[in-house]
Design an enzyme around this catalytic site. Structure first.
Site, PDB file in Angstrom:
ATOM      1  N   HIS A 291       0.561   0.064  -2.429  1.00 61.17           N
ATOM      2  CA  HIS A 291       0.978  -1.284  -2.047  1.00 61.17           C
ATOM      3  C   HIS A 291       2.299  -1.216  -1.300  1.00 61.17           C
ATOM      4  O   HIS A 291       3.259  -0.585  -1.750  1.00 61.17           O
ATOM      5  CB  HIS A 291       1.102  -2.167  -3.287  1.00 61.17           C
ATOM      6  CG  HIS A 291      -0.217  -2.536  -3.885  1.00 61.17           C
ATOM      7  ND1 HIS A 291      -0.432  -2.647  -5.241  1.00 61.17           N
ATOM      8  CD2 HIS A 291      -1.414  -2.821  -3.288  1.00 61.17           C
ATOM      9  CE1 HIS A 291      -1.690  -2.997  -5.458  1.00 61.17           C
ATOM     10  NE2 HIS A 291      -2.302  -3.098  -4.289  1.00 61.17           N
TER      11      HIS A 291
ATOM     12  N   GLU B  69       2.716   1.241 -14.074  1.00 63.03           N
ATOM     13  CA  GLU B  69       3.468   0.134 -13.475  1.00 63.03           C
ATOM     14  C   GLU B  69       4.943   0.309 -13.829  1.00 63.03           C
ATOM     15  O   GLU B  69       5.370   0.011 -14.950  1.00 63.03           O
ATOM     16  CB  GLU B  69       2.938  -1.209 -13.973  1.00 63.03           C
ATOM     17  CG  GLU B  69       1.494  -1.490 -13.585  1.00 63.03           C
ATOM     18  CD  GLU B  69       1.345  -1.943 -12.138  1.00 63.03           C
ATOM     19  OE1 GLU B  69       2.372  -2.091 -11.448  1.00 63.03           O
ATOM     20  OE2 GLU B  69       0.188  -2.160 -11.709  1.00 63.03           O
TER      21      GLU B  69
END
Length: 296
Positions: free
Chosen positions: A56, A261
């Site tokens: 991303h 994450e």
């Protein structure tokens, strides 16, 4: 560190290759804009592991984090010194760690530098971004496709759940699985190597995702719990999420795959958080290497 773009990555790969000749760098494919997507190997072992970063665009900070990890690992290996209690020469004699530090170079450049009038996608990018010239929240590649929604693992269900019908900053999985060259490059690279496990680095949430629809091997949950212990992160059994790289890897190969994450806050995480994030990622990756030796 105001931003770590594609040019910086290429410079760092060249610098590290000069300092540590045992590092191997190759190009596994190209982005939409023709940027080579590099992969780096450290270690001489027959058993192979994989970590990737910057799927991303607005999570670009994962790239300098994994590059710093590789540099410190190489330094420890070259000197023959332990790192956080780990014998890196022992680890890297048995393992080869393959890193793809920037899966989405076009998107990262867009987040960091915006779009110029000369950019071939300028008009479309501004349209997809609702006329907003600030692309700091952009996750997708340069064609507005979310690369972590691109993999053939219940792709249709994820596309329906997302409800994003066309290109945009996030959540559009493309017209079909593996329509984007960046996703194809990572998939083909993965198919060419017998990776025992993979880690995809993302931000944010301080969570570790380890499962996919029951396809994961039995040891995945235990491994994730051990990674959570050393990092202070939470091991999470995820539902209602498909078409990601980790999902596809688990479904395709039935081996452990993890999405990590990193950090907490709002993407893009600020560059000032680098030191804190790095302190969290090092024990995760070092422990992952050692866990595989314990649990083989």
């Amino acid at each position: 560190m105001l931003g770590y773009g594609y040019g910086t990555l290429c410079d760092e790969l060249n610098r590290l290759s000069r300092i540590y000749p045992f590092l191997h760098v190759e190009v596994i494919g190209e982005s939409v804009m023709g940027k080579g997507i590099p992969a780096l190997r450290i270690g001489q072992g027959a058993r192979e592991l994989h970590v990737n970063a910057a799927f991303h665009a607005n999570e670009w900070i994962t790239t300098p984090l994994i590059m710093q990890f590789v540099e410190d690992l190489a330094c420890s290996y070259a000197r023959g010194t332990a790192w956080q209690g780990k014998n890196t020469r022992r680890l890297l004699s048995e393992y080869s760690l393959w890193v793809v530090p920037m899966v989405n170079p076009d998107g990262v450049e867009l987040v960091l530098n915006g779009v110029s009038p000369e950019h071939p996608y300028q008009a479309k990018l501004l349209e997809w971004n609702e006329g907003e010239p600030d692309f700091s929240n952009w996750k997708a590649n340069i064609r507005g496709v979310d690369l972590n929604d691109q993999f053939p693992a219940h792709w249709e269900e994820e596309a329906e759940r997302r409800g994003q019908l066309g290109p945009g900053p996030r959540d559009y999985g493309g017209e079909k699985p593996l329509s984007e060259p960046e996703a194809v490059a990572v998939a083909r690279f993965t198919e060419c190597h017998p990776f025992e496990f993979v880690v995809a680095l993302h931000t944010q949430g301080r969570e570790i995702y380890w499962n996919y629809r029951g396809y994961e091997p039995q040891e995945s949950e235990v491994l994730a719990e051990q990674l959570a212990i050393v990092s202070g992160y939470k091991s999470v059994k995820l539902t209602d999420s498909d078409a990601g790289y980790k999902d596809w890897f688990i479904q395709q190969f039935r081996r452990p795959g993890f999405t990590v994450e990193l950090g907490e806050g709002v993407n893009p995480l600020p560059a000032e958080s680098f030191a804190e994030l790095y302190a969290e990622i090092v024990p995760i990756l070092l422990t992952a290497l050692d866990l595989q030796m314990v649990n083989r």
